[in-house]
Design a protein around this motif. Structure first.
Motif, PDB file in Angstrom:
ATOM      1  N   GLN A 239       0.828  -1.196   0.000  1.00  0.00           N
ATOM      2  CA  GLN A 239       0.000   0.000   0.000  1.00  0.00           C
ATOM      3  C   GLN A 239       0.866   1.251   0.000  1.00  0.00           C
ATOM      4  N   SER A 240       0.579   2.151  -0.921  1.00  0.00           N
ATOM      5  CA  SER A 240       1.240   3.455  -0.952  1.00  0.00           C
ATOM      6  C   SER A 240       0.248   4.435  -1.571  1.00  0.00           C
ATOM      7  N   THR A 241       0.741   5.540  -2.106  1.00  0.00           N
ATOM      8  CA  THR A 241      -0.150   6.510  -2.728  1.00  0.00           C
ATOM      9  C   THR A 241       0.409   6.957  -4.069  1.00  0.00           C
ATOM     10  N   TRP A 242      -0.483   7.400  -4.923  1.00  0.00           N
ATOM     11  CA  TRP A 242      -0.142   8.021  -6.201  1.00  0.00           C
ATOM     12  C   TRP A 242      -1.005   9.267  -6.338  1.00  0.00           C
ATOM     13  N   ARG A 243      -0.364  10.413  -6.362  1.00  0.00           N
ATOM     14  CA  ARG A 243      -1.067  11.689  -6.479  1.00  0.00           C
ATOM     15  C   ARG A 243      -2.201  11.818  -5.456  1.00  0.00           C
ATOM     16  N   GLY A 244      -1.922  11.366  -4.243  1.00  0.00           N
ATOM     17  CA  GLY A 244      -2.889  11.460  -3.161  1.00  0.00           C
ATOM     18  C   GLY A 244      -3.937  10.371  -3.129  1.00  0.00           C
ATOM     19  N   LYS A 245      -3.895   9.461  -4.098  1.00  0.00           N
ATOM     20  CA  LYS A 245      -4.868   8.366  -4.156  1.00  0.00           C
ATOM     21  C   LYS A 245      -4.219   7.072  -3.680  1.00  0.00           C
ATOM     22  N   PRO A 246      -4.970   6.178  -3.043  1.00  0.00           N
ATOM     23  CA  PRO A 246      -4.404   4.882  -2.646  1.00  0.00           C
ATOM     24  C   PRO A 246      -3.899   4.102  -3.860  1.00  0.00           C
ATOM     25  N   TYR A 247      -2.704   3.583  -3.714  1.00  0.00           N
ATOM     26  CA  TYR A 247      -2.090   2.741  -4.760  1.00  0.00           C
ATOM     27  C   TYR A 247      -1.811   1.398  -4.095  1.00  0.00           C
ATOM     28  N   ILE A 248      -2.652   0.405  -4.413  1.00  0.00           N
ATOM     29  CA  ILE A 248      -2.590  -0.895  -3.750  1.00  0.00           C
ATOM     30  C   ILE A 248      -2.322  -1.975  -4.782  1.00  0.00           C
ATOM     31  N   THR A 249      -1.261  -2.742  -4.538  1.00  0.00           N
ATOM     32  CA  THR A 249      -0.946  -3.888  -5.385  1.00  0.00           C
ATOM     33  C   THR A 249      -0.880  -5.139  -4.522  1.00  0.00           C
ATOM     34  N   ALA A 250      -1.089  -6.277  -5.152  1.00  0.00           N
ATOM     35  CA  ALA A 250      -1.057  -7.544  -4.421  1.00  0.00           C
ATOM     36  C   ALA A 250      -0.569  -8.640  -5.352  1.00  0.00           C
ATOM     37  N   TYR A 251       0.140  -9.609  -4.763  1.00  0.00           N
ATOM     38  CA  TYR A 251       0.784 -10.662  -5.554  1.00  0.00           C
ATOM     39  C   TYR A 251       0.556 -12.002  -4.864  1.00  0.00           C
ATOM     40  N   ASP A 252      -0.023 -12.939  -5.608  1.00  0.00           N
ATOM     41  CA  ASP A 252      -0.234 -14.275  -5.058  1.00  0.00           C
ATOM     42  C   ASP A 252       1.115 -14.865  -4.661  1.00  0.00           C
ATOM     43  N   GLU A 253       1.219 -15.265  -3.411  1.00  0.00           N
ATOM     44  CA  GLU A 253       2.501 -15.753  -2.897  1.00  0.00           C
ATOM     45  C   GLU A 253       2.919 -17.094  -3.497  1.00  0.00           C
ATOM     46  N   SER A 254       2.006 -17.768  -4.199  1.00  0.00           N
ATOM     47  CA  SER A 254       2.350 -19.060  -4.800  1.00  0.00           C
ATOM     48  C   SER A 254       2.932 -18.916  -6.202  1.00  0.00           C
ATOM     49  N   LEU A 255       3.029 -17.681  -6.723  1.00  0.00           N
ATOM     50  CA  LEU A 255       3.637 -17.488  -8.042  1.00  0.00           C
ATOM     51  C   LEU A 255       5.084 -17.968  -8.045  1.00  0.00           C
ATOM     52  N   LYS A 256       5.508 -18.527  -9.181  1.00  0.00           N
ATOM     53  CA  LYS A 256       6.907 -18.907  -9.315  1.00  0.00           C
ATOM     54  C   LYS A 256       7.788 -17.682  -9.078  1.00  0.00           C
ATOM     55  N   PRO A 257       8.934 -17.857  -8.449  1.00  0.00           N
ATOM     56  CA  PRO A 257       9.784 -16.701  -8.122  1.00  0.00           C
ATOM     57  C   PRO A 257      10.071 -15.790  -9.303  1.00  0.00           C
ATOM     58  N   GLU A 258      10.335 -16.368 -10.478  1.00  0.00           N
ATOM     59  CA  GLU A 258      10.647 -15.526 -11.636  1.00  0.00           C
ATOM     60  C   GLU A 258       9.415 -14.749 -12.104  1.00  0.00           C
ATOM     61  N   TRP A 259       8.229 -15.370 -11.997  1.00  0.00           N
ATOM     62  CA  TRP A 259       7.000 -14.665 -12.335  1.00  0.00           C
ATOM     63  C   TRP A 259       6.711 -13.562 -11.327  1.00  0.00           C
ATOM     64  N   LEU A 260       6.920 -13.876 -10.061  1.00  0.00           N
ATOM     65  CA  LEU A 260       6.661 -12.894  -9.011  1.00  0.00           C
ATOM     66  C   LEU A 260       7.523 -11.652  -9.202  1.00  0.00           C
ATOM     67  N   ALA A 261       8.787 -11.867  -9.522  1.00  0.00           N
ATOM     68  CA  ALA A 261       9.695 -10.732  -9.722  1.00  0.00           C
ATOM     69  C   ALA A 261       9.253  -9.881 -10.906  1.00  0.00           C
ATOM     70  N   THR A 262       8.874 -10.534 -12.010  1.00  0.00           N
ATOM     71  CA  THR A 262       8.444  -9.792 -13.193  1.00  0.00           C
ATOM     72  C   THR A 262       7.125  -9.074 -12.937  1.00  0.00           C
ATOM     73  N   ALA A 263       6.212  -9.745 -12.258  1.00  0.00           N
ATOM     74  CA  ALA A 263       4.921  -9.129 -11.944  1.00  0.00           C
ATOM     75  C   ALA A 263       5.115  -7.864 -11.124  1.00  0.00           C
ATOM     76  N   LYS A 264       5.972  -7.922 -10.118  1.00  0.00           N
ATOM     77  CA  LYS A 264       6.225  -6.741  -9.285  1.00  0.00           C
ATOM     78  C   LYS A 264       6.831  -5.609 -10.112  1.00  0.00           C
ATOM     79  N   GLU A 265       7.762  -5.974 -10.969  1.00  0.00           N
ATOM     80  CA  GLU A 265       8.421  -4.957 -11.794  1.00  0.00           C
ATOM     81  C   GLU A 265       7.416  -4.283 -12.730  1.00  0.00           C
TER      82      GLU A 265
END
Length: 503
Positions: A239-265
């Motif tokens: 959770q963070s903000t973008w231009r004063g608005k909530p910016y919320i991202t979430a990532y399924d913890e079961s994703l393969k490590p390489e997928w998880l890294a790319t998804a976050k990026e």
């Protein structure tokens, strides 16, 4: 005596006349059932007639170990006719329904298990407010509609509902059609350590009973039912903000490590992409931004404020195009929604063109180059050119995405950049929060351009066959395949093959 008799006869005739009028009026005003669909040409059973929804208040409890979902939904609506009964689109097991605080009868349509027929204790007058409370439970992953698909995906740690054009039936009763937009409040209780993700702003978490946490979400802008989502399971939430608005991202913890890294990026570029699109389309239309990387599907979908991204994209050489695509939908598809599904190009053609604009911004290929490359990709005898973009019959056709984008590029070339982007910005400003048709877009384009555009739109969205010249026009020669082209082709292939889960 004679006068009295005449008067009496006259009075009797008048009374009889009034009685006839009253009987006719009564007969004309007799309550009737609401239609089981809104009349969509592609999905006749979608949505319901007889009322318009203003708000959904969804309150759920979910057990990840068993995939059991229970709870209640309160629907606030207004009757648009004198109603004897009405339908809801829903597939789980209902235990009780009240209409304006009085118990109502209900039954499932034997011909369509997704149609719930509700009969109030007394008729509802046109213009009257409806407060419908539905209590229910079930295992969503076992619900199959039309004998062939479910829009609920079971995961190792829970489940989620994201799909298009139908998804609500698996987790809340509704009028499931984009023409009936409403505001939403979604509250889900899950075991501690489990996340419950949805649209809009996270209004807070409650610990109502030991071992459980209730997540409360609110969306203050009207939303089509297929854009409302819920994802329940073990997610890494940021959770963070973008231009004063909530910016919320979430990532399924079961994703393969390489997928998880790319998804976050990639999902991490959402603020940058949104800034860019805001410059092109006008101010971002909602109260929050973000994205969810899920595990168990291959497609992506533009859930309002928080798109969901499946796993197919994280192996692509250029996965960032999907972020530009889904964020563009926040303007075109979410804020400005289709009046019915035949106008799908107003969603997908616009989101595809946003990829082309983002490619220009990144220096990986201009829109001119991409328009030429997609035009040359399909030979004249390819079935691609036989799809009428303005009435494609199937909403997940390549032409809806790519020829739709070509149409916009042809428009840009005809009117010039200044007028073109004014068309897009004014179109969103005019229709934001509502629904739109192709004819309305053409009218807006012609008004801003100050010229008739019949020939252009006939060529690119109404006619079959490959146009004689590319969207760049006969005098524009563009050489070289853009670096972004191959990645976009693969991206669209995923969209078309997976069809956002349904065809």
């Amino acid at each position: 005596m004679t006068m009295w008799t005449k008067a009496r006869v006259g009075f009797g005739a008048l009374a009889a006349g009034l009685a006839t009028v009253m009987l006719a009026t009564t007969a004309a005003a007799a309550p009737t059932p609401g239609a089981p669909g809104v009349g969509d040409p592609y999905y006749p059973g979608a949505g319901n007639g007889g009322y318009n929804v203003g708000h959904y208040d969804i309150r759920l409890t979910y057990q990840p170990k068993t995939d059991e979902l229970s709870g209640q939904t309160t629907i606030k609506a207004t009757a648009t006719q004198d109603l004897s009964r009405f339908n809801l689109d829903f597939g789980l097991t209902v235990s009780a329904i009240t209409v304006n605080d009085a118990a109502a009868e209900f039954a499932t349509d034997p011909a369509d298990p997704s149609e719930l027929i509700v009969t109030p204790s007394s008729p509802v007058a046109k213009g009257q407010s409806l407060r419908v409370l539905v209590k229910y439970s079930g295992i969503p992953s076992t619900v199959v509609i039309e004998g062939r698909y479910t829009a609920w995906t079971r995961t190792a740690t829970g489940g989620f509902a994201v799909s298009q054009p139908r998804v609500a039936e698996w987790w809340f009763p509704s009028s499931d059609h984009p023409s009936d937009k409403a505001t939403f409040a979604v509250s889900a209780e899950v075991p501690d350590g489990t996340s419950a993700l949805s649209n809009g702003v996270l209004a807070g978490k409650d610990d109502e009973r030991p071992g459980w946490t209730r997540w409360n979400w609110k969306s203050k802008y009207p939303m089509a039912t297929y854009l409302a989502f819920i994802a329940l399971g073990e997610y890494e939430v940021h959770q963070s903000t973008w231009r004063g608005k909530p910016y919320i991202t979430a990532y399924d913890e079961s994703l393969k490590p390489e997928w998880l890294a790319t998804a976050k990026e990639q999902i991490g570029t959402t603020p940058e992409v949104t800034d860019f699109l805001s410059d092109k389309f006008g101010p971002y239309p909602f109260e929050a931004i973000g994205g969810v990387a899920v595990n168990g599907i291959g497609y992506a979908i533009e859930n309002q404020t928080r798109p969901a991204y499946g796993t197919s994209f994280w192996d692509l050489p250029e996965p960032g195009w999907v972020i530009a695509h889904e964020q563009a939908h926040q303007w075109f598809g979410d804020s400005v929604s289709v009046a019915d599904w035949s106008h799908m190009w107003l969603n997908e053609g616009f989101a595809t063109y946003a990829e082309w604009l983002w490619s220009e911004e990144r220096g990986l290929g201009t829109a001119d180059q991409l328009a030429q490359a997609f035009y040359e990709k399909y030979p004249a005898d390819d079935p691609f050119w036989q799809v009428v973009v303005a009435d494609p019959k199937k909403i997940f056709e390549s032409a809806v995405y790519e020829r739709g984008a070509m149409a916009l590029h042809a428009l840009r070339g005809e009117v010039g950049d200044r007028k073109f982007f004014e068309i897009l910005r004014s179109w969103h400003k005019l229709k934001k929060g509502g629904n739109a048709t192709t004819a309305e877009f053409i009218a807006r384009a012609e008004r801003v351009a100050g010229e008739q555009l019949d020939e252009l739109f006939e060529t690119w969205i109404y006619a079959k066959g490959k146009p004689a010249t590319s969207p760049n026009g006969a005098d524009v020669q563009v050489k070289g395949e853009p670096k972004s082209f191959d990645g976009m082709v693969k991206l669209h292939k995923h969209f078309v093959e997976h069809g956002h889960g349904q065809h």
